[in-house]
Motif scaffolding. Structure first.
Motif, PDB file in Angstrom:
ATOM      1  N   UNK A 271       0.645  -1.415  -0.327  1.00 44.63           N
ATOM      2  CA  UNK A 271       0.058  -0.428  -0.102  1.00 44.63           C
ATOM      3  C   UNK A 271       1.066   1.118  -0.485  1.00 44.63           C
ATOM      4  N   UNK A 272       0.886   1.734  -1.045  1.00 43.83           N
ATOM      5  CA  UNK A 272       1.380   3.510  -1.294  1.00 43.83           C
ATOM      6  C   UNK A 272      -0.008   4.596  -0.543  1.00 43.83           C
ATOM      7  N   UNK A 273       0.596   5.212   0.382  1.00 42.45           N
ATOM      8  CA  UNK A 273      -0.333   6.517   0.771  1.00 42.45           C
ATOM      9  C   UNK A 273       0.670   7.239   0.283  1.00 42.45           C
ATOM     10  N   UNK A 274       0.385   8.810  -0.904  1.00 45.21           N
ATOM     11  CA  UNK A 274       0.971  10.073  -0.756  1.00 45.21           C
ATOM     12  C   UNK A 274       2.606   9.586  -1.194  1.00 45.21           C
ATOM     13  N   UNK A 275       2.727   8.562  -1.832  1.00 44.22           N
ATOM     14  CA  UNK A 275       3.921   8.128  -2.400  1.00 44.22           C
ATOM     15  C   UNK A 275       4.235   7.598  -1.551  1.00 44.22           C
ATOM     16  N   UNK A 276       3.728   7.231  -0.104  1.00 45.28           N
ATOM     17  CA  UNK A 276       4.850   6.474   1.187  1.00 45.28           C
ATOM     18  C   UNK A 276       4.664   5.263   1.675  1.00 45.28           C
ATOM     19  N   UNK A 277       4.964   3.899   1.579  1.00 41.71           N
ATOM     20  CA  UNK A 277       4.768   2.458   1.728  1.00 41.71           C
ATOM     21  C   UNK A 277       4.202   2.058   3.668  1.00 41.71           C
ATOM     22  N   UNK A 278       3.216   1.843   2.826  1.00 40.10           N
ATOM     23  CA  UNK A 278       2.852   1.439   4.595  1.00 40.10           C
ATOM     24  C   UNK A 278       2.449   0.042   4.405  1.00 40.10           C
TER      25      UNK A 278
END
Length: 197
Positions: free
Chosen positions: A111-118
């Motif tokens: 999962x990427x949110x606003x380009x950051x992996x979570x």
């Protein structure tokens, strides 16, 4: 010859005591019923989960407690488990993935949110049991919803059982006005009682 007779017992005090006890008990029952109605109607409610879209977090047939007042004081948070009105006949339980303003995509099961992996730790048990390729297929928000970010007043939700869930990939964004509340715990069957992360 003794003409004294023992006085008849006076039952009036005993009858009055019983009447008072019954009246007090009736008032107590009334208060409990009113509080139960208030709590159930306005603060908490319970649901039975049908289906496998939230496994292994929540299993088919489990009963859950839903907090109906939490979102009156705060906005939903990422990864909350929410109940919402999906159709006129059905309420769904899903996990909040995207919040207003978020850009979301999945790539190689991440999962990427606003380009950051979570990391999604709640999926680890399911991923271990899954052997057929990606657990969450690659997608981006625009390809699923024709929007590049989650709109104001909405959330993007997914089921934990990504291979078997009707969620925002199919029904679109969920309006926060349609959210009933946050699922806090399962209480039935008793041996499965637990709080949700």
């Amino acid at each position: 010859m003794n003409t004294d007779q023992a006085p008849e017992p006076d039952n009036r005090p005993r009858k009055q005591t019983w009447k008072r006890m019954i009246w007090s008990f009736s008032k107590l029952i009334a208060v409990v019923l009113i509080l139960t109605f208030f709590v159930r109607g306005f603060l908490f409610t319970n649901y039975i989960v049908y289906g496998k879209s939230m496994m292994p977090t929540i299993h088919d047939g489990e009963r859950i407690i839903v907090n109906k007042v939490g979102y009156e004081m705060k906005e939903p948070s990422r990864f909350d488990l929410i109940i919402f009105h999906a159709t006129e006949e059905s309420d769904y339980i899903k996990r909040v993935i995207g919040l207003p303003g978020d850009e979301i995509y999945y790539e190689d099961d991440m999962l990427y949110i606003n380009g950051v992996a979570h990391e999604e730790e709640f999926l680890e048990v399911h991923r271990e049991a899954h052997e057929n390729g990606l657990f969450t297929e690659d997608f981006d928000l625009e390809g699923q919803t024709e929007k590049t970010t989650v709109p104001d007043g909405h959330v993007f939700v997914l089921g934990d059982n990504r291979q078997n869930s009707v969620d925002s990939r199919h029904i679109g964004f969920v309006s926060t006005e349609m959210i009933v509340g946050e699922a806090n715990m399962t209480f039935w069957p008793p041996e499965n009682m637990r709080f949700f992360k």
